[in-house]
Design a protein around this motif. Structure first.
Motif, short mmCIF file in Angstrom:
data_model
loop_
_atom_site.label_atom_id
_atom_site.label_comp_id
_atom_site.label_asym_id
_atom_site.label_seq_id
_atom_site.Cartn_x
_atom_site.Cartn_y
_atom_site.Cartn_z
N PRO A 1 0.84 -1.21 0.00
CA PRO A 1 0.00 0.00 0.00
C PRO A 1 0.87 1.25 0.00
N LEU A 2 0.50 2.20 -0.81
CA LEU A 2 1.25 3.44 -0.91
C LEU A 2 0.71 4.48 0.06
N ARG A 3 1.60 5.30 0.55
CA ARG A 3 1.20 6.37 1.46
C ARG A 3 0.93 7.62 0.63
N VAL A 4 -0.29 8.08 0.71
CA VAL A 4 -0.72 9.25 -0.07
C VAL A 4 -1.10 10.37 0.88
N LEU A 5 -0.56 11.56 0.61
CA LEU A 5 -0.91 12.73 1.42
C LEU A 5 -1.78 13.66 0.60
N VAL A 6 -2.94 14.00 1.14
CA VAL A 6 -3.80 15.02 0.54
C VAL A 6 -3.40 16.36 1.13
N ILE A 7 -2.93 17.26 0.27
CA ILE A 7 -2.52 18.59 0.71
C ILE A 7 -3.63 19.58 0.39
N MET A 8 -4.07 20.29 1.40
CA MET A 8 -5.20 21.20 1.25
C MET A 8 -4.78 22.62 1.65
N PRO A 9 -4.39 23.46 0.68
CA PRO A 9 -4.06 24.84 1.03
C PRO A 9 -5.33 25.59 1.41
N ALA A 10 -5.26 26.40 2.44
CA ALA A 10 -6.48 27.06 2.92
C ALA A 10 -6.17 28.45 3.46
N TRP A 11 -6.86 29.42 2.94
CA TRP A 11 -6.75 30.80 3.43
C TRP A 11 -8.16 31.31 3.73
N ASN A 12 -8.47 31.49 5.01
CA ASN A 12 -9.79 31.95 5.45
C ASN A 12 -10.91 31.09 4.86
N GLU A 13 -10.80 29.78 5.08
CA GLU A 13 -11.79 28.83 4.57
C GLU A 13 -12.52 28.12 5.69
N SER A 14 -12.77 28.83 6.80
CA SER A 14 -13.41 28.20 7.95
C SER A 14 -14.81 27.69 7.63
N GLU A 15 -15.47 28.30 6.64
CA GLU A 15 -16.83 27.88 6.28
C GLU A 15 -16.86 26.51 5.62
N THR A 16 -15.77 26.15 4.93
CA THR A 16 -15.81 24.95 4.09
C THR A 16 -14.79 23.89 4.46
N VAL A 17 -13.68 24.27 5.11
CA VAL A 17 -12.59 23.33 5.28
C VAL A 17 -12.97 22.13 6.12
N GLY A 18 -13.80 22.30 7.13
CA GLY A 18 -14.19 21.18 7.98
C GLY A 18 -14.92 20.09 7.21
N ALA A 19 -15.91 20.50 6.43
CA ALA A 19 -16.68 19.52 5.65
C ALA A 19 -15.80 18.86 4.60
N THR A 20 -14.90 19.62 3.98
CA THR A 20 -14.03 19.06 2.96
C THR A 20 -13.08 18.04 3.56
N VAL A 21 -12.49 18.36 4.71
CA VAL A 21 -11.58 17.41 5.38
C VAL A 21 -12.33 16.13 5.74
N ARG A 22 -13.50 16.27 6.32
CA ARG A 22 -14.27 15.08 6.71
C ARG A 22 -14.63 14.22 5.51
N GLU A 23 -14.94 14.87 4.38
CA GLU A 23 -15.29 14.11 3.18
C GLU A 23 -14.09 13.34 2.64
N VAL A 24 -12.90 13.96 2.70
CA VAL A 24 -11.70 13.26 2.25
C VAL A 24 -11.38 12.09 3.18
N LEU A 25 -11.46 12.32 4.48
CA LEU A 25 -11.14 11.26 5.44
C LEU A 25 -12.14 10.11 5.37
N ALA A 26 -13.32 10.36 4.85
CA ALA A 26 -14.34 9.31 4.74
C ALA A 26 -14.11 8.40 3.55
N GLN A 27 -13.17 8.74 2.67
CA GLN A 27 -12.91 7.90 1.50
C GLN A 27 -12.30 6.57 1.94
N PRO A 28 -12.65 5.47 1.26
CA PRO A 28 -12.21 4.13 1.69
C PRO A 28 -10.70 3.95 1.75
#
Length: 248
Positions: free
Chosen positions: A6-33
């Motif tokens: 299995p390969l180690r993959v890092l999702v890099i998420m640049p964020a500048w004043n994204e408090s409205e959206t970053v939480g949902a986006t992170v949770r959606e990525v972490l929910a991937q199988p």
């Protein structure tokens, strides 16, 4: 038949004043199988981006001030190399990149060093008009010629890189708005990196303020040409041995 580990993959998420959206986006990525690791690069935000991202389960790298997406991504690439990741992929914090498409973009690394999630490749209804469209078409044609492969969306931020791509981007990922996608991509191609694209579908921005406005669109074409011409004059750099990512 032996399968690669299995390969180690890092999702890099640049964020500048994204408090409205970053939480949902992170949770959606972490929910991937596939169970990706998520690094949010907090690019000098003045809101609650960092705390929201941590609360959603991401590792957060705090930059002392706003560097722009190029500077944020370079920091993320360095983190990926220092922590031994085999591949990294950029996913925007605003929710426009569909996390379900991450495996598709990563699969492009089976035969390439850089895989672009292309918005204009017969999938979805994403469109642009005016100077931005002219610039994107022009850049795609020129860079397709360099890569000897048809590329339709060379300014896409939704892209993955393997270890060879990481080594290249750490050295040549400038902090300028357009340069982060054009300058570094051209130098990577000239240095021997193989580039491919995978059709993806963009989603509407989930919240926050878009980074583009009519003024920026008006100067986009001029900056595009300048960035491309500058990139074409840069020297190629040495790369590690070929390292296509198999089994992603």
């Amino acid at each position: 038949m032996l399968h690669p580990p299995p390969l180690r993959v890092l999702v890099i998420m640049p964020a500048w004043n994204e408090s409205e959206t970053v939480g949902a986006t992170v949770r959606e990525v972490l929910a991937q199988p596939a169970g990706y690791d998520v690094l949010v690069v907090n690019d000098g935000s003045t809101d609650d981006t960092a705390s929201v991202a941590r609360g959603a389960g991401a590792t957060v790298l705090d930059l002392p001030y706003n560097l722009g997406v190029g500077g944020a991504m370079r920091a993320g690439f360095k983190y990926a190399v220092r922590h031994g990741y085999d591949a990294a992929i950029q996913v925007d914090a605003d929710g426009q990149h569909d996390p379900r498409d991450i495996p598709l973009v990563l699969n492009g690394l089976r035969d390439a060093d850089i895989s672009i999630g292309a918005r204009f490749a017969e999938r979805g209804d994403y469109s642009v008009t005016g100077p931005r469209k002219w610039a994107m078409v022009f850049l795609a044609k020129v860079i397709s010629g360099l890569a000897r492969k048809r590329l339709t969306d060379v300014t896409s931020g939704f892209k993955a890189v393997n270890r060879r791509g990481l080594a290249q981007f750490i050295d040549h990922y400038p902090a300028e708005y357009l340069g982060d996608t054009i300058d570094s991509l051209v130098v990577a191609i000239k240095s021997g990196c193989i580039v491919t694209q995978v059709p993806v579908e963009m989603r509407p921005r989930q919240g926050g303020t878009p980074s583009h406005n009519p003024f920026k669109s008006a100067i986009y074409l001029g900056r595009s040409v300048f960035a491309l011409l500058f990139a074409l004059t840069r020297k190629r750099s040495a790369l590690p041995a070929p390292d296509p990512v198999a089994g992603v």
